[in-house]
Scaffold this motif. Sequence first.
Motif, PDB file in Angstrom:
ATOM      1  N   GLY A 102      68.798 -67.281 -44.848  1.00 38.51           N
ATOM      2  CA  GLY A 102      70.468 -67.056 -44.833  1.00 38.51           C
ATOM      3  C   GLY A 102      70.708 -65.543 -44.321  1.00 38.51           C
ATOM      4  O   GLY A 102      71.614 -65.338 -43.964  1.00 38.51           O
ATOM      5  N   CYS A 117      67.419 -62.903 -55.519  1.00 37.22           N
ATOM      6  CA  CYS A 117      67.130 -63.941 -54.477  1.00 37.22           C
ATOM      7  C   CYS A 117      66.095 -64.924 -55.023  1.00 37.22           C
ATOM      8  O   CYS A 117      66.412 -66.060 -54.251  1.00 37.22           O
ATOM      9  N   ALA A 127      65.143 -69.905 -49.072  1.00 38.69           N
ATOM     10  CA  ALA A 127      66.617 -70.355 -48.420  1.00 38.69           C
ATOM     11  C   ALA A 127      67.311 -69.170 -48.190  1.00 38.69           C
ATOM     12  O   ALA A 127      68.074 -68.930 -47.248  1.00 38.69           O
ATOM     13  N   ASN A 128      67.328 -68.204 -49.305  1.00 44.68           N
ATOM     14  CA  ASN A 128      68.107 -66.901 -49.085  1.00 44.68           C
ATOM     15  C   ASN A 128      67.725 -66.179 -48.204  1.00 44.68           C
ATOM     16  O   ASN A 128      68.630 -65.434 -47.354  1.00 44.68           O
ATOM     17  N   ASP A 164      72.468 -68.452 -50.539  1.00 38.38           N
ATOM     18  CA  ASP A 164      72.454 -68.473 -49.136  1.00 38.38           C
ATOM     19  C   ASP A 164      73.955 -68.902 -48.630  1.00 38.38           C
ATOM     20  O   ASP A 164      74.187 -68.923 -47.288  1.00 38.38           O
TER      21      ASP A 164
END
Lengths: 605, 556
Positions: free
Chosen positions: A10, A114, A6-7, A120
């Motif tokens: 983003g 992360c 997810a990070n 994110d």
Amino acid sequence: MNTFEANMMGLAAKAPTLAHAIREAQGGALAVISARSGRPTATAGGRSIHSAYDPWREAEAWAKAQAEACHAGEVLIVLGVGLLYHVETLRTLVPRETTIGVVVPDMSELHDACRARALDGWIGDVEWLWGSMERIAESVGKTGRPLRILTYAPAAALHTAIHADLDRLIRRQIAAHAGGQLHVAVVGPIYGGSLPIAHYAVAALEQLGHRVTWIDHSVHHTSYDVMTGLKEPRHRMTMQSRLADLLGQLTIARIAEDPPDVVLALAQAPMTLPLLEHMRRKNFVTAMWFVENYRHLTYWQQVAAGYDHWFVIQQQPCIDALRYAGAKQVSYLPMAAEPSIHRPLHLTPEEQTMLGADVAFVGAGYANRRDLLPRLVTDEWGFKLWGNEWEGAASLAGVLQRAGARIDTETCVKVFNGTKVNLNLHSWTGAGLDPDADFVNPRTFELAACGAFQIVDNRALMPDVFSNEQIVTFGRPEDLVPHVRAWLRDDSGRKEIAEAARQRVLAEHTYVHRMRQLLVQIGLSRPDRVGTVLQGERQAGALREKSASVPELIPMLAPFDGRERVELKDVAARVRARGTTAVLSREDLLVLMLDEYRMETRDLL
Amino acid sequence: MSKQVLIINITRMGDLVQTIPLLARLNHEWPGVAIDLIVDQSFASMAALLPGLRHVHAYDFQRLTDHCRTMATDVVTLYQEMSAWTRPLIETKYDRVVNLTFNRRSGLLASHIGAPDIRGVTTTSDGVSIIHNSWMTYFVDMHRHRRFNRFNLVDLYALGGSGPGPYAPLRMSLLPSSIEWAGRFLAAANPRERVPIAVQIGASDAIKAWRPEYFGRTMAALSRHVKATFVLIGSKGEAESVQLALATYRSAGGMAEIHDAVGKTDMPQLAALLAQCRLLLTNDTGPMHIAIGVGTPVIDLSVGHVDFNETGPYGKGHWVVQPDLGCAPCGFDQVCPHHACKDRLVPDQVAALCRHAVGLGPFPEFMTGVRLYESDVDGDGLGCYRMRAGHMDQASDWYGRFWRLYWYDAFTSDASAMSMEAPPPDFADQALLFRRLDPLITRLVKRTADLVRFTKRNPLPIETLKSAQAEVAEVRLQALDMTMPSPAFGPTTVALLRELQNGDGMELSMMAEQQATAYRTWGHRVKSVMDRLDTLQKMQSKRRVSRADEVPLLMP
């Protein structure tokens, strides 16, 4: 989708290369554990990077304190990565238009962050500064906006040297784009008291944003010492003189590779008169900061006419003597202190026991000190003597520390800090006090910068640098003991005077102040050269205005930032950078021709 | 309208004097030509003595170097000043620029000023340095086969800057005020009764300066036989060498008067002083050429890295003494710890040569450890040197003469008036080498022609191009390994390498064409060299056969 992915998502939209680099990094720089509050926290090498209890609250406190000091329009550069709690909270507290840049010295650390936390929501709202420190400094320096560096200490401590380097590079970039950056070559001695001064001068010039080439001849001290062992004085002097000549040639060879705006020599730098005359013929600007007593070290007589600028720590008759010997420009420039080294310190109990005292003196065993200091050996107070060349001083043997071994600067600073009354007695080869007591020694400023109380022998030039509320002096040998006695009893008085002296040093007597004064003085006397640089007349913007009569030059200056210092080599580099398929104009050819002349060095050595 | 030529000659005083025949040659090529000269300010007074110049544009290039290097002046001011100086030169619109200063910055200057015909170092449109004109290219590369060079720099300048033509001596004019000064300087020497001999003891580079003590001993030996008066010349910086020579002179019993003009003359005065002398004994230096320019014979002590064939005294009636030592002359970058070549020149023998040169002694038959040459002019009007004593290795001698003829024929439209008949000393070796080399050259010529075709295809066959170029590089490497050490084929290979670098094509097919041309030219040259070797070898065989015919049969 897990936290890491997810990070990355983003981040990928804004910084795909960074996202790739984070993926490729190994991780494992941080040990991520659970804090009491349930959030992840981290350690590294056994040290906590975030609070083991509530890292979020800790970060909020930090960010709030930082945000209060920030101003609109600034670019905030954050040192310290960790798990980025501090960056996240800072982002929420400062306006969205305020750019936050986070320096990432180690991609593994960012990889760990992360993996550990969901970032994110904001990871794309900060600038990630990664890669070489030079590149980071260059891009940061070019923003043209005020910069503020914020340090989250627990995380920043993992990369202290890198961050110090970045700080220096950023300062240099800022000065370069402000148009004021000079290139100064500093030439140091082979050994002696001015060697640390040379180091301080280098650091100060860099702090001011100038580029410095440090020509360090102390690396040849061993060879010089070997020659000192020669028994025949003529042989010794001949060999030492030849070594000095050779080192002078080495200086020329160094500056030939990267010619500076100014060559600044410190006292006893191996620069002979023929060498200086050669440098003058070749158009170099030279300066000497003579940080010695002109009455004791008299070699200045041989080289007085050689330097373009002399800076001395004494006033008349020193200035008159130098002028009489042929020096053209002579200016008074007293000593100073380096606050990053000469600073207040808290000693541990063990250090206090070992290094502290009621009264102390640090220095070499000159005759006047051997004469005066035995008066301080008494049961009334504890007296410690530090330093070398005390052989034969029987009455001081009992107080001499470490058997008269030389002590290093850091230990010296601790002694200053741990001593209630520091005695500062200027050296002299006779008994009593120096009858020609004019200049103020570096020790006076160093003690003051440490916030350490001192009693100093009276000097004619003391009132120029410290007032009576900032320094305690004595004028007669018999006054020494009563002064010591009185001040030992007055804790608050000592603290008040010491703090006043420290503030005076920080305001006016650091090496940064001295170097600024030195360069301003040279600039005033050389307005066409150093002066134009300091005043920004070598910036691209100013040069573009000047190019009105040579309009063909304007396009060549166009690529440069208006506040960037631009010289011939920079314009020529841009011409060359166009590559092998570019067709060069007549004007381009002329610039390249001039640059070829610039690159000639065979006539220098 | 008269033609206009600009000569750029910035760096050395000697070079200026050596330009004089070029001035005459240009007048021969274009009668009435206007010739301007760019020179460093320090040589402006020397330039004023050269005949046939219209304008001398002097500039303080040393000051320019100092200012550029130390950023004493901002870039706009630097540009402005230089541009103001070059503008009138650009506006003159020269027909030809002859750049006799062989460095990149003079090439950029030449290109900046511009002309339809630029000879010497110039630049391509993207700023790369190249050399125009075969003779100028030869000059730049001749150090790679130095022992075979027989062209004096004076002739290279004249041939490259103009073309072949009648021999023109170095002749300079003298200023009346300087003549008067020299007369006063030597008045006390009573030159009517004594033989004034000038001596240049120092040199700009220590490696090419004969030992000062030997000068002292030579002068002392000479003074015992000739009523001489010695005139010492040189610059202030050479004072230490001069003092050493004088100390030796005195301790060796030197008897003649000494007139010390070291550091006391400007260039016109030096020229006038030399004109009053009967001889100059010298290292290979600028004053040597000045002496020649004012008609004074010289003895050139050719030690260190100087090669008299390149920079020796030009014209008739001068002498060169060269050490007979394997390492002499040494390379320009040589750092020599011993300077042993200087010890080969024996002071007494040099003194004997001096006596002969001023007509007061016989030719010194017994010169040892050296080669002795007398300068002359050959059938093509070029300077040459005839060995009068000593020995040279056969290969160097033969190939020196061979290449002298070959390059003259190759680079000029006139055939040489000279010829040679001696066979090559190593014909068999070179013939064998040619047999191995020829197929490689054929392959290179074919592949580079292929490359030209490939570059014209659309789309470009990248992989084919890469493969062909790689093959060319590999075959070239093989060929270079064979040819570079060869006295027969090495020099043409050097010319090939220069031509490959000298290309000014920017577009791919043009670059390919230039490459192909360079290999074709090389192929022709290699073949023509082999043909010549073969012809000379056959001539030798014919002579042997015809001599055999002349021998009466002894057998019935």
